[in-house]
Design an enzyme around this catalytic site. Structure first.
Site, PDB file in Angstrom:
ATOM      1  CG  HIS A 276      -0.132   0.226   2.513  1.00 53.14           C
ATOM      2  ND1 HIS A 276       0.667  -0.746   3.069  1.00 53.14           N
ATOM      3  CD2 HIS A 276       0.005   1.314   3.317  1.00 53.14           C
ATOM      4  CE1 HIS A 276       1.242  -0.286   4.168  1.00 53.14           C
ATOM      5  NE2 HIS A 276       0.867   0.961   4.334  1.00 53.14           N
TER       6      HIS A 276
ATOM      7  CG  HIS B 288       5.127   1.075   2.961  1.00 53.43           C
ATOM      8  ND1 HIS B 288       4.573   2.258   2.517  1.00 53.43           N
ATOM      9  CD2 HIS B 288       4.605   0.881   4.194  1.00 53.43           C
ATOM     10  CE1 HIS B 288       3.765   2.750   3.429  1.00 53.43           C
ATOM     11  NE2 HIS B 288       3.757   1.927   4.462  1.00 53.43           N
TER      12      HIS B 288
ATOM     13  NE  ARG C   4       2.448   6.159   9.194  1.00 58.01           N
ATOM     14  CZ  ARG C   4       1.453   5.583   8.514  1.00 58.01           C
ATOM     15  NH1 ARG C   4       1.549   4.332   8.107  1.00 58.01           N
ATOM     16  NH2 ARG C   4       0.359   6.254   8.232  1.00 58.01           N
TER      17      ARG C   4
ATOM     18  CG  ASP D 146       1.723   5.239   4.761  1.00 56.88           C
ATOM     19  OD1 ASP D 146       1.433   4.044   4.978  1.00 56.88           O
ATOM     20  OD2 ASP D 146       2.852   5.714   4.963  1.00 56.88           O
TER      21      ASP D 146
END
Ligand code: SIN
Length: 307
Positions: A133, A282, A297, A135
């Protein structure tokens, strides 16, 4: 050789040249992971503010390599957010929007909406990002980049993250297909991963859902990049459902099966990886169950994607 065979051979042999980055940084070091995607960056201490020159060199390195790995960093949440804030406003994940809804307001520990916890242990039913995907492409302005800081890695080893270059994926398609894709848009729906994948109830008002071009232009490098991903994309809007399903599956497999578009980051505790969501996908590899992995994150709001 028949004409058809010759065409197939040409396509199979299509060689993509290494593009010279032309970078000659003075304040950081850059060690590419491979010529296509990924680099280890040295000479930066993220617990301290970056100089203007360091910031410019890190930004240029991101545009050239798309995934930057900073090892042995000892940073607080404030340091993490300061680094992210250099690149734009910090993103609040739709999960946090859900958590701040009135029915949740008095439950759970105080949270920082700009920090997304990424963790897995023996109680996990899934890990974040196990599907290939980009983000939060369901947002109208998806994150331009994300910075994941991993502090605990599995004792068993494993827990790498694989990244793929969507610039390379686009460039490897035939010119005819590139041209066709450039006329298309796609729907990206947060319900696909958050409810469909993770089983989370939708927040009041539903998960974000937006349309973006299938091919977009990177706003800094000007390079074209493929912008559909298995995590969030549900439909190519201009096509019949079956045509859309078939074309999306082809594009996703094109990304996922070409190892030459990819790099794989092996985490050590206190590694921060900064990836460019405008031109990468990723996949978090969950090969370490029942062991644990922990990170946090920060993401940075980007521009509305456009061709
Ligand atoms: C994510 O998608 O941000 C998670 C990546 C990872 O855990 O490696």
């Amino acid at each position: 050789m028949f004409k058809g065979e010759a065409q197939m051979a040409t396509r199979a042999n299509r060689k993509l040249e290494v593009v010279a980055t032309g970078l000659a940084p003075r304040t950081i070091t850059i060690a590419p992971l491979n010529p296509v995607i990924g680099a280890e960056i040295g000479g930066v201490d993220l617990s301290r503010p970056l100089s203007d020159e360091q910031f410019a060199e890190v930004r240029a390195a991101l545009n050239a390599h798309h995934v930057l790995v900073f090892r042995d960093q000892h940073i607080s949440r404030e340091d993490h957010k300061r680094f992210g804030g250099l690149f734009g406003p910090l993103h609040v994940h739709p999960y946090h929007v859900k958590d701040t809804a009135p029915e949740h307001a008095r439950t759970g520990p105080a949270r920082d909406p700009e920090i997304l916890v990424v963790k897995a242990d023996q109680t996990s039913r899934f890990v974040a990002g196990e599907e290939w995907h980009t983000d939060v492409t369901c947002d109208e302005r998806p994150p331009m980049g994300s910075m994941l800081y991993i502090t605990a890695t599995p004792e068993s080893g494993g827990g790498d993250t694989a990244f793929a270059s969507m610039i390379r994926a686009y460039e490897a398609l035939s010119p005819k297909l590139q041209e066709f894709l450039e006329g298309l848009t796609a729907t990206h729906d947060g319900a696909k991963p958050y409810t469909g994948g993770y089983g989370q109830a939708a927040p009041p008002g539903g998960w974000p859902k937006n349309t973006h071009p299938v091919v977009v232009t990177h706003p800094e490098s000007g390079r074209k990049t493929l912008f559909v991903n298995r995590g969030f994309t549900t439909r190519i809007n201009e096509l019949d459902r079956k045509e859309s399903d078939a074309l999306l599956e082809f594009l996703w497999r094109h990304v996922e099966t070409h190892l030459e578009f990819q790099c794989r980051v092996r985490w050590e505790p206190n590694t921060l990886v900064f990836w460019d969501n405008r031109c990468t996908q990723h996949h978090a590899v969950w090969d370490y169950y029942p062991f644990s992995r922990y990170g946090e994150r920060v993401s940075i709001v980007g521009e509305r994607p456009s061709l």
